[in-house]
Enzyme design. Structure first.
Site, mmCIF file in Angstrom:
data_model
loop_
_atom_site.group_PDB
_atom_site.id
_atom_site.type_symbol
_atom_site.label_atom_id
_atom_site.label_comp_id
_atom_site.label_asym_id
_atom_site.label_seq_id
_atom_site.Cartn_x
_atom_site.Cartn_y
_atom_site.Cartn_z
ATOM 1 N N GLU A 116 -17.047 -97.610 -44.785
ATOM 2 C CA GLU A 116 -18.295 -97.498 -44.449
ATOM 3 C C GLU A 116 -19.097 -98.567 -45.786
ATOM 4 O O GLU A 116 -18.496 -99.451 -46.802
ATOM 5 C CB GLU A 116 -18.350 -96.346 -45.622
ATOM 6 C CG GLU A 116 -18.433 -95.023 -45.048
ATOM 7 C CD GLU A 116 -18.171 -93.732 -45.534
ATOM 8 O OE1 GLU A 116 -18.877 -93.259 -46.856
ATOM 9 O OE2 GLU A 116 -18.052 -92.287 -44.667
ATOM 10 N N HIS A 237 -30.641 -92.155 -45.923
ATOM 11 C CA HIS A 237 -29.541 -92.565 -45.099
ATOM 12 C C HIS A 237 -30.042 -93.153 -43.758
ATOM 13 O O HIS A 237 -30.607 -92.800 -43.275
ATOM 14 C CB HIS A 237 -28.973 -91.106 -44.785
ATOM 15 C CG HIS A 237 -26.962 -91.623 -44.078
ATOM 16 N ND1 HIS A 237 -27.349 -92.923 -42.835
ATOM 17 C CD2 HIS A 237 -25.995 -91.444 -44.699
ATOM 18 C CE1 HIS A 237 -25.150 -92.402 -42.859
ATOM 19 N NE2 HIS A 237 -25.299 -92.027 -43.426
ATOM 20 N N ARG A 284 -26.797 -99.082 -48.242
ATOM 21 C CA ARG A 284 -27.848 -98.559 -47.158
ATOM 22 C C ARG A 284 -29.114 -98.501 -47.431
ATOM 23 O O ARG A 284 -29.645 -98.862 -46.453
ATOM 24 C CB ARG A 284 -27.310 -96.695 -48.488
ATOM 25 C CG ARG A 284 -26.258 -95.716 -47.171
ATOM 26 C CD ARG A 284 -26.165 -94.258 -47.746
ATOM 27 N NE ARG A 284 -25.142 -94.338 -47.098
ATOM 28 C CZ ARG A 284 -24.719 -93.271 -47.066
ATOM 29 N NH1 ARG A 284 -25.013 -92.288 -48.602
ATOM 30 N NH2 ARG A 284 -23.038 -92.819 -46.894
ATOM 31 N N HIS A 345 -31.549 -88.756 -47.905
ATOM 32 C CA HIS A 345 -29.951 -88.535 -47.629
ATOM 33 C C HIS A 345 -29.833 -87.363 -48.818
ATOM 34 O O HIS A 345 -28.968 -86.637 -49.661
ATOM 35 C CB HIS A 345 -29.220 -89.332 -47.470
ATOM 36 C CG HIS A 345 -28.041 -88.445 -47.287
ATOM 37 N ND1 HIS A 345 -27.253 -87.536 -46.200
ATOM 38 C CD2 HIS A 345 -27.578 -89.506 -47.653
ATOM 39 C CE1 HIS A 345 -25.973 -87.276 -46.741
ATOM 40 N NE2 HIS A 345 -25.820 -89.298 -47.143
ATOM 41 N N ARG A 380 -26.340 -95.337 -54.809
ATOM 42 C CA ARG A 380 -25.128 -94.688 -54.756
ATOM 43 C C ARG A 380 -24.038 -95.755 -53.477
ATOM 44 O O ARG A 380 -24.911 -95.801 -52.179
ATOM 45 C CB ARG A 380 -25.548 -93.338 -54.262
ATOM 46 C CG ARG A 380 -24.052 -92.605 -54.241
ATOM 47 C CD ARG A 380 -23.654 -91.174 -53.425
ATOM 48 N NE ARG A 380 -24.461 -90.969 -52.342
ATOM 49 C CZ ARG A 380 -23.489 -90.146 -51.169
ATOM 50 N NH1 ARG A 380 -22.898 -90.652 -51.292
ATOM 51 N NH2 ARG A 380 -24.502 -89.887 -50.553
HETATM 52 P P1 FAD Z 1 -24.392 -78.786 -53.099
HETATM 53 O O1 FAD Z 1 -23.403 -79.102 -51.892
HETATM 54 O O2 FAD Z 1 -25.538 -79.652 -52.460
HETATM 55 O O3 FAD Z 1 -24.015 -77.255 -53.362
HETATM 56 C C1 FAD Z 1 -25.449 -76.942 -54.171
HETATM 57 C C2 FAD Z 1 -25.560 -75.128 -54.410
HETATM 58 O O4 FAD Z 1 -26.559 -74.362 -55.257
HETATM 59 C C3 FAD Z 1 -25.706 -74.407 -52.842
HETATM 60 O O5 FAD Z 1 -24.619 -73.522 -52.808
HETATM 61 C C4 FAD Z 1 -26.699 -73.656 -53.055
HETATM 62 O O6 FAD Z 1 -27.592 -72.877 -52.312
HETATM 63 C C5 FAD Z 1 -27.077 -73.489 -54.566
HETATM 64 N N1 FAD Z 1 -27.856 -73.161 -54.997
HETATM 65 C C6 FAD Z 1 -29.252 -74.131 -55.273
HETATM 66 N N2 FAD Z 1 -30.383 -74.387 -56.245
HETATM 67 C C7 FAD Z 1 -29.348 -72.858 -56.156
HETATM 68 C C8 FAD Z 1 -30.805 -71.134 -57.103
HETATM 69 N N3 FAD Z 1 -32.320 -71.874 -57.509
HETATM 70 N N4 FAD Z 1 -30.621 -70.468 -57.644
HETATM 71 C C9 FAD Z 1 -28.817 -70.325 -56.577
HETATM 72 N N5 FAD Z 1 -27.827 -70.970 -56.031
HETATM 73 C C10 FAD Z 1 -28.362 -72.258 -55.176
HETATM 74 N N6 FAD Z 1 -21.012 -87.464 -49.985
HETATM 75 C C11 FAD Z 1 -19.681 -88.202 -49.298
HETATM 76 O O7 FAD Z 1 -18.924 -88.394 -51.104
HETATM 77 N N7 FAD Z 1 -19.148 -88.436 -48.639
HETATM 78 C C12 FAD Z 1 -19.858 -87.518 -47.168
HETATM 79 O O8 FAD Z 1 -19.316 -87.734 -46.627
HETATM 80 C C13 FAD Z 1 -21.186 -86.965 -47.552
HETATM 81 N N8 FAD Z 1 -21.527 -86.710 -45.872
HETATM 82 C C14 FAD Z 1 -22.632 -85.936 -46.167
HETATM 83 C C15 FAD Z 1 -23.840 -86.139 -45.241
HETATM 84 C C16 FAD Z 1 -24.476 -84.662 -45.050
HETATM 85 C C17 FAD Z 1 -24.765 -84.568 -44.221
HETATM 86 C C18 FAD Z 1 -24.980 -84.501 -46.730
HETATM 87 C C19 FAD Z 1 -26.327 -83.897 -46.331
HETATM 88 C C20 FAD Z 1 -24.056 -85.573 -47.703
HETATM 89 C C21 FAD Z 1 -23.448 -85.652 -47.661
HETATM 90 N N9 FAD Z 1 -22.796 -86.067 -48.796
HETATM 91 C C22 FAD Z 1 -21.555 -87.024 -49.168
HETATM 92 C C23 FAD Z 1 -23.310 -85.717 -50.559
HETATM 93 C C24 FAD Z 1 -22.890 -84.737 -50.852
HETATM 94 O O9 FAD Z 1 -22.259 -83.951 -49.348
HETATM 95 C C25 FAD Z 1 -23.317 -83.927 -51.736
HETATM 96 O O10 FAD Z 1 -23.914 -84.936 -52.736
HETATM 97 C C26 FAD Z 1 -22.850 -83.089 -52.526
HETATM 98 O O11 FAD Z 1 -21.798 -82.687 -51.686
HETATM 99 C C27 FAD Z 1 -23.408 -82.377 -54.103
HETATM 100 O O12 FAD Z 1 -22.215 -81.233 -54.197
HETATM 101 P P2 FAD Z 1 -22.549 -80.410 -54.742
HETATM 102 O O13 FAD Z 1 -22.128 -79.333 -54.949
HETATM 103 O O14 FAD Z 1 -23.496 -80.743 -55.997
HETATM 104 O O15 FAD Z 1 -23.355 -79.689 -54.231
HETATM 105 C C1 SIN Z 2 -21.893 -90.540 -44.331
HETATM 106 O O1 SIN Z 2 -20.687 -90.378 -43.472
HETATM 107 O O2 SIN Z 2 -22.516 -91.530 -43.729
HETATM 108 C C2 SIN Z 2 -22.427 -89.914 -45.109
HETATM 109 C C3 SIN Z 2 -21.399 -89.938 -46.496
HETATM 110 C C4 SIN Z 2 -22.937 -90.388 -48.187
HETATM 111 O O3 SIN Z 2 -23.136 -89.371 -47.864
HETATM 112 O O4 SIN Z 2 -21.798 -90.523 -48.211
#
Ligand code: FAD
Ligand code: SIN
Length: 518
Positions: A116, A237, A284, A345, A380
């Site tokens: 990437e 993104h 990015r 993103h 990032r």
């Molecule tokens: P999240 O997975 O967002 O979970 C947050 C949780 O908190 C959810 O369950 C939500 O419902 C809950 N929540 C929020 N507020 C409240 C509240 N007030 N009360 C109760 N529950 C609440 N990163 C990578 O490293 N590699 C990738 O390939 C990648 N691809 C991505 C593709 C997409 C489309 C997106 C959107 C992001 C991507 N990212 C990627 C970023 C990465 O997915 C996220 O940064 C990461 O998953 C965040 O994880 P988290 O556990 O911190 O939060």
């Molecule tokens: C992607 O697959 O392009 C998302 C990866 C990331 O957010 O780190």
């Protein structure tokens, strides 16, 4: 009043990882995980490209991954944090695999490494183009086998319950929670509380983030007087499928460019090398600004991602979800260009934490996207987010373990919440949310200006004043989310106004820096 040992907010990779680790180590402790929609809903679920982990020590090294992360972060990363996260990566990956997450392997069982932007080597571990779904499913399955983990879906965390001690420092005693089933507002007391509430993508009109991403945890900490920083560093993104009729925007993974796809402008020209020597695989922030510039000069709303020179079987094998989703929207990406545009993103900043995920509020941890660890600096590096979440979830668990080994825990009574009646939303509520998103996209997006930030600041304060809180009432979930969106927007705007140089994902044209594509 529900009493818990560990109260975790959020069911993404960060929250679930902490829950599983604590519950396995302390089978007699009560771990309650609260999440506002179905437990499977999170940003984690939609992660595509994968997780950055050095595993080929012949063609790659920890030092290379460290350097790529520092370069992407444009001078604002904390080197000690970067080294720690990169070095912990193989061990955390091994645990994810043990928990049941699958990753693509070649015929001899070796992990297949993707590429990437900003990475000088192939080091992205992935499962097709649905890495996040695979990880989330494995973690939820594991959590369901642990009798001392209770997952409460459709519960919305509203505010931290805090207490100041005689020295003036603040301690977290738990969280007030609104059950979206019973409409009851309850105080959950907790020996330790962990915020894993994810990002803020929903502050913008076009985002890859699902509707849950409203910055709740960050706003809760800010209201409680905790430290929140680097909010100006929003990552856009470069390549979300351009389609104004759907939300969130469907991501076309950076791994597709890693596989050799080209970006072309309206004239069909491959433009990225005019902006950076690494072309489509520049970081990015660089690619998104380049696309914004091309869009601005062509007056089109998008540019194109061209995969037509890549073997069709590579596309359908490596990116089955992207291929099928494009087909369902009328684009055969093996034959046609995909219309793409940048979308909000990822939030690089957030709740300030130390290496053990401790916030500035005692007994309160934060990990995952809602936290500001120092790993990402001003921008990032791709696929470092899932990695950061799993490393800090582990560190958080280790610190909680130390706390539980303390024979004399401090405790304090938790007051019951006062509210007693419901207040319906004003009709202008829905419009207010979309107005805020439009304002943030227009004035606090990829390219900002002093005048735009000042205007946005004034407008957001006006919006805030229209939604005054009645402390003795229970508001709707939409109201609470909107309040959090306002708080986070104000943090982003204020911190943008304070930044006096352009770095990484932050660009204010009024600063007239020469570093735009640096
Ligand atoms: P999240 O997975 O967002 O979970 C947050 C949780 O908190 C959810 O369950 C939500 O419902 C809950 N929540 C929020 N507020 C409240 C509240 N007030 N009360 C109760 N529950 C609440 N990163 C990578 O490293 N590699 C990738 O390939 C990648 N691809 C991505 C593709 C997409 C489309 C997106 C959107 C992001 C991507 N990212 C990627 C970023 C990465 O997915 C996220 O940064 C990461 O998953 C965040 O994880 P988290 O556990 O911190 O939060
Ligand atoms: C992607 O697959 O392009 C998302 C990866 C990331 O957010 O780190």
């Amino acid at each position: 009043m529900p009493q818990t040992d560990v109260l975790i907010i959020g069911s993404g990779i960060a929250g679930l990882s902490v829950a599983i680790k604590v519950a396995q180590r302390f089978p007699k402790r009560r771990v309650v995980l609260i999440t506002k929609q179905e437990s499977a809903e999170s940003n984690t679920r939609y992660a595509q490209g994968g997780i950055a982990v050095v595993s080929d020590f012949v063609n790659d090294s920890f030092e290379n991954h460290v350097q790529d992360t520092l370069d992407a972060g444009d001078g604002l990363c904390d080197r000690q944090v970067v080294e720690h996260v990169v070095q912990q990566a193989p061990e955390r990956l091994r645990e994810l695999i043990e928990l049941g997450a699958e990753f693509d392997r070649d015929g001899s069982g070796e992990l297949i490494l993707g590429r990437e932007g900003g990475h000088r080597a192939n080091r992205i571990i992935h499962f097709k183009d649905i890495t996040g779904l695979n990880i989330s499913t494995a973690l939820l399955k594991k959590a369901a086998t642990l009798p001392n983990v209770e997952i409460l879906s459709h519960h919305l965390a509203i505010d931290l319950i805090t207490q100041k001690d005689s020295s003036g420092s603040t301690r977290c005693l738990g969280v007030t929670v609104l059950s979206l089933n019973s409409h009851q507002l309850e105080a959950y007391s907790a020996r330790v509380t962990v915020l894993a509430t994810g990002g803020i993508g929903q502050l913008y009109q076009t985002t890859t983030n699902p509707v849950i991403a409203t910055g709740d945890g960050i706003a809760m900490v800010s209201r409680a007087g905790g430290s929140v920083s680097n909010m100006e560093f929003i990552q856009f993104h470069p390549t979300a499928f351009y389609d104004t009729s759907t939300s969130p925007a469907f991501l076309i993974s950076e791994a597709v460019r890693g596989q050799g796809a080209y970006l072309r402008n309206a004239a069909g020209e491959r433009f990225m090398f005019r902006y950076h020597i690494d072309g489509e695989l520049a970081c990015r922030d660089v690619v998104s600004r380049a696309i914004a510039t091309e869009i601005e000069s062509s007056k089109d709303n998008f540019v194109y991602l061209d995969c037509t020179h890549i073997e069709p079987h590579i596309i359908s094998n490596h990116f089955p979800n992207i291929y099928q989703t494009c087909l369902s929207r009328g684009i055969d990406m093996t034959k046609q260009y995909i219309p793409v545009a940048p979308a909000a993103h990822y939030l690089c900043g957030g709740i300030d934490v130390d290496l053990m995920a401790r916030t500035t509020i005692a007994n309160l941890y934060a990990c995952g996207e809602c936290s500001n660890t120092g790993l990402h600096g001003a921008n990032r590096l791709a696929s470092n987010s899932l990695l950061e979440a799993t490393v800090y979830a582990h560190n958080c668990f280790e610190d909680i373990q130390r706390e539980f080994e303390n024979p004399n825990p401090s405790s304090a009574p938790v007051p019951n919440p006062r509210p007693s009646w419901f207040v319906e939303d004003k009709p202008e509520m829905v419009k207010a949310r979309t107005d805020l998103q439009a304002l943030m996209s227009r004035y606090v997006g990829i390219v900002r200006s002093d005048e735009g930030l000042e205007y946005a600041y004034r407008r957001i304060l006006e919006m805030q004043s229209q939604f005054t809180e009645d402390e003795d009432a229970i508001h709707t979930p939409a109201w609470y989310e909107f309040r959090n969106m306002i708080t986070c927007s104000l943090l982003i705007v204020r911190q943008s106004m304070s930044r006096k140089e352009n770095r990484g994902g932050f660009y204010n044209k009024s600063l007239e820096s020469n570093e735009v594509f640096g």
